[in-house]
Design a protein around this motif. Sequence first.
Motif, PDB file in Angstrom:
ATOM      1  N   LEU A 159       0.337  -0.899   0.145  1.00  0.00           N
ATOM      2  CA  LEU A 159      -0.076  -0.232  -0.354  1.00  0.00           C
ATOM      3  C   LEU A 159       1.123   0.945  -0.337  1.00  0.00           C
ATOM      4  N   PRO A 160       0.575   2.229  -0.638  1.00  0.00           N
ATOM      5  CA  PRO A 160       0.969   3.579   0.197  1.00  0.00           C
ATOM      6  C   PRO A 160       1.199   4.130   1.673  1.00  0.00           C
ATOM      7  N   PRO A 161       2.063   5.358   0.845  1.00  0.00           N
ATOM      8  CA  PRO A 161       2.381   5.651   2.632  1.00  0.00           C
ATOM      9  C   PRO A 161       0.763   6.321   2.966  1.00  0.00           C
ATOM     10  N   VAL A 162       0.454   6.547   4.205  1.00  0.00           N
ATOM     11  CA  VAL A 162      -0.326   7.093   4.357  1.00  0.00           C
ATOM     12  C   VAL A 162      -0.227   8.286   4.938  1.00  0.00           C
ATOM     13  N   ALA A 163       0.717   8.880   4.889  1.00  0.00           N
ATOM     14  CA  ALA A 163       1.896  10.319   4.851  1.00  0.00           C
ATOM     15  C   ALA A 163       3.547   9.901   5.021  1.00  0.00           C
ATOM     16  N   ILE A 164       4.720  11.422   3.900  1.00  0.00           N
ATOM     17  CA  ILE A 164       5.383  11.192   4.159  1.00  0.00           C
ATOM     18  C   ILE A 164       5.703  12.357   4.596  1.00  0.00           C
ATOM     19  N   ILE A 165       6.859  12.189   4.892  1.00  0.00           N
ATOM     20  CA  ILE A 165       7.689  12.915   5.815  1.00  0.00           C
ATOM     21  C   ILE A 165       9.207  13.425   5.189  1.00  0.00           C
ATOM     22  N   ALA A 166       9.598  14.243   4.280  1.00  0.00           N
ATOM     23  CA  ALA A 166      10.859  14.532   3.609  1.00  0.00           C
ATOM     24  C   ALA A 166      11.687  15.470   4.050  1.00  0.00           C
ATOM     25  N   ASP A 167      12.858  15.275   5.347  1.00  0.00           N
ATOM     26  CA  ASP A 167      12.916  16.862   5.104  1.00  0.00           C
ATOM     27  C   ASP A 167      14.375  16.790   4.823  1.00  0.00           C
ATOM     28  N   THR A 168      14.501  18.072   4.058  1.00  0.00           N
ATOM     29  CA  THR A 168      15.615  18.076   2.655  1.00  0.00           C
ATOM     30  C   THR A 168      16.896  18.072   3.770  1.00  0.00           C
ATOM     31  N   SER A 169      16.926  18.869   4.542  1.00  0.00           N
ATOM     32  CA  SER A 169      17.853  18.769   5.711  1.00  0.00           C
ATOM     33  C   SER A 169      18.309  17.890   5.648  1.00  0.00           C
ATOM     34  N   VAL A 170      18.227  16.638   5.832  1.00  0.00           N
ATOM     35  CA  VAL A 170      18.438  14.825   6.109  1.00  0.00           C
ATOM     36  C   VAL A 170      18.873  14.722   4.909  1.00  0.00           C
ATOM     37  N   ILE A 171      18.720  14.508   4.261  1.00  0.00           N
ATOM     38  CA  ILE A 171      18.208  13.812   2.356  1.00  0.00           C
ATOM     39  C   ILE A 171      19.672  14.555   1.735  1.00  0.00           C
ATOM     40  N   VAL A 172      19.908  16.257   1.855  1.00  0.00           N
ATOM     41  CA  VAL A 172      20.749  16.262   1.331  1.00  0.00           C
ATOM     42  C   VAL A 172      22.091  16.023   2.077  1.00  0.00           C
ATOM     43  N   ASN A 173      22.780  15.772   3.505  1.00  0.00           N
ATOM     44  CA  ASN A 173      23.635  15.109   3.811  1.00  0.00           C
ATOM     45  C   ASN A 173      23.683  13.492   2.940  1.00  0.00           C
ATOM     46  N   ALA A 174      23.048  12.483   2.193  1.00  0.00           N
ATOM     47  CA  ALA A 174      23.146  11.532   1.837  1.00  0.00           C
ATOM     48  C   ALA A 174      24.098  11.822   0.607  1.00  0.00           C
ATOM     49  N   PRO A 175      24.921  10.702   0.008  1.00  0.00           N
ATOM     50  CA  PRO A 175      25.537  10.729  -0.754  1.00  0.00           C
ATOM     51  C   PRO A 175      25.028  11.178  -2.163  1.00  0.00           C
ATOM     52  N   TYR A 176      26.089  12.260  -3.254  1.00  0.00           N
ATOM     53  CA  TYR A 176      25.006  12.650  -3.775  1.00  0.00           C
ATOM     54  C   TYR A 176      24.827  12.144  -4.981  1.00  0.00           C
ATOM     55  N   ARG A 177      25.216  10.227  -5.315  1.00  0.00           N
ATOM     56  CA  ARG A 177      24.938   9.344  -6.134  1.00  0.00           C
ATOM     57  C   ARG A 177      23.613   9.202  -5.826  1.00  0.00           C
ATOM     58  N   PHE A 178      23.160   9.439  -4.447  1.00  0.00           N
ATOM     59  CA  PHE A 178      22.325   9.010  -4.106  1.00  0.00           C
ATOM     60  C   PHE A 178      20.628   9.294  -5.172  1.00  0.00           C
ATOM     61  N   LEU A 179      21.126  10.945  -5.017  1.00  0.00           N
ATOM     62  CA  LEU A 179      20.105  11.833  -5.756  1.00  0.00           C
ATOM     63  C   LEU A 179      20.071  11.667  -7.334  1.00  0.00           C
ATOM     64  N   ALA A 180      20.997  11.391  -7.894  1.00  0.00           N
ATOM     65  CA  ALA A 180      21.495  11.194  -9.393  1.00  0.00           C
ATOM     66  C   ALA A 180      20.276  10.607  -9.614  1.00  0.00           C
ATOM     67  N   ALA A 181      20.435   8.459  -8.979  1.00  0.00           N
ATOM     68  CA  ALA A 181      19.763   8.088  -8.890  1.00  0.00           C
ATOM     69  C   ALA A 181      18.850   8.017  -8.857  1.00  0.00           C
ATOM     70  N   GLY A 182      18.270   8.972  -8.345  1.00  0.00           N
ATOM     71  CA  GLY A 182      16.932   9.102  -8.194  1.00  0.00           C
ATOM     72  C   GLY A 182      16.003  10.317  -9.225  1.00  0.00           C
TER      73      GLY A 182
END
Length: 343
Positions: free
Chosen positions: A139-162
Motif C-alpha cells: 500500500l502507498p504510505p498514509v503520509a510522507i515526511i521528507a526532511d531536505t536537510s537530512v536528505i541533502v547529507n546523503a551521498p550525491y550518488r543517491f540523488l543522481a540515481a533518483g
Amino acid sequence: MTTLMHTMEMPRKVALGSRILKEVPSIVGELGYRHPMVLCDEITYDIAGKTVSESLGCPHLCIDGATSEEVERVRNELAPETDVVIGAGGGTVIDVAKLASRYRSLPFISIPTAASHDGIASSRASIKARDQKTSIKALPPVAIIADTSVIVNAPYRFLAAGCADLISNYTAVKDWELAHRLRGEYFSEYAAQLSLLSAKLMIKNASVIREGSERSVRKVLKGLISSGIAMSIAGSSRPASGSEHLFSHALDVIAPRPAMHGEQCGIGSTMMMYLHGGSWRSIRTALKTVNAPTTSHDLQISDEHIIEALMTAHKIRDRYTILGDKGLTREAAESLARTTGVI
C-alpha cells in the motif's frame, strides 16, 4: 449490468521541507495514531530513526536488508498495540516497512533519508526472496515526511540515481501506451501525464540537480512523490516501470554486483527509447548532466552482463513492452548497447 470501479489510494499528508523531523509527533498525532513503531537500520538510526523514535516516545526496530525473512520478523515483532509503522531510512527500510505493515493490516508512514528512487511514495516493495528480488504489491504510505536537510547529507550518488529513475518514466509511459494500443491494457492519461511531468522536470532542471543542494533535493523529491502518486492513480506501477525496469531487474539477477536501481533504469531508458524511435540522446545528455552513469563502465558491470540482461529482460514479469514477447536476439542486444554508447 456490471459496474466497473477504479480505486485510488494516496497519501493523506505530504510534508516536505528543511528541518521538519521535529514536526513528526504533531503529524502522527494529527493523523490519529497513538502507538507507532519506527523501523530503521543501523545507519539510518543515527540519521533519523533515533530522533523520530525519541520524539514520539516509541520503540524502534532495526532491520538488516529487504528480505522476506526480515519482513516476516518485523511482522511478528510489531507490538499488538501498534497502530502505524514508520519507515525512517532508504529504500530498503521503507520497502520492509510498507510490506510488513500490509501483512499486519496497518498503515505506514514514509520518512526517507535519501532520494534515490520513487519507492518512498509508491505501493510497490522490492523484496529479496530465494536470492532474487521481487516486486510485491503493498500500500502507498498514509503520509510522507521528507526532511531536505537530512536528505541533502546523503551521498550525491543517491540523488543522481533518483533523478535517473524519474527520467526513465519516459520509456515506461511509452511502453504503457504500446501495451494499450496492441493489447488493450488499461491506460490512464492523467497518470501518464503526471509521470511524464516528473521526467520532463528532471531534464529541465538537470543543471540545478547537479548542484547537490537542498534546492536540488526538493526538486527530485517532488518528482519522486508525484511519480508515486501517478502509480496510485493508475493502480499499478505502469506509469513508472516499463522495459527499462525489466532491464534493471534482469541486471539484479545476472550481475555479480548490480549498481543502484535508478542508475540501471536510467541507462535502460536510453536504450529502450532508441527502440521506441524516440530522443534517446536527450536522455543520455540529461544523465550526463546530473553525473548519473551512462555506460557499462560507469555501472562497473561487464558488457557481457549488459547484453545478457537485454536478452532476458522480457522474461522478468508478465508485462508487455517494446521488448515484445520474444525479447532481443544476442546480435540485436549487442547492436543496441553499442549504438547508444552503453558498451
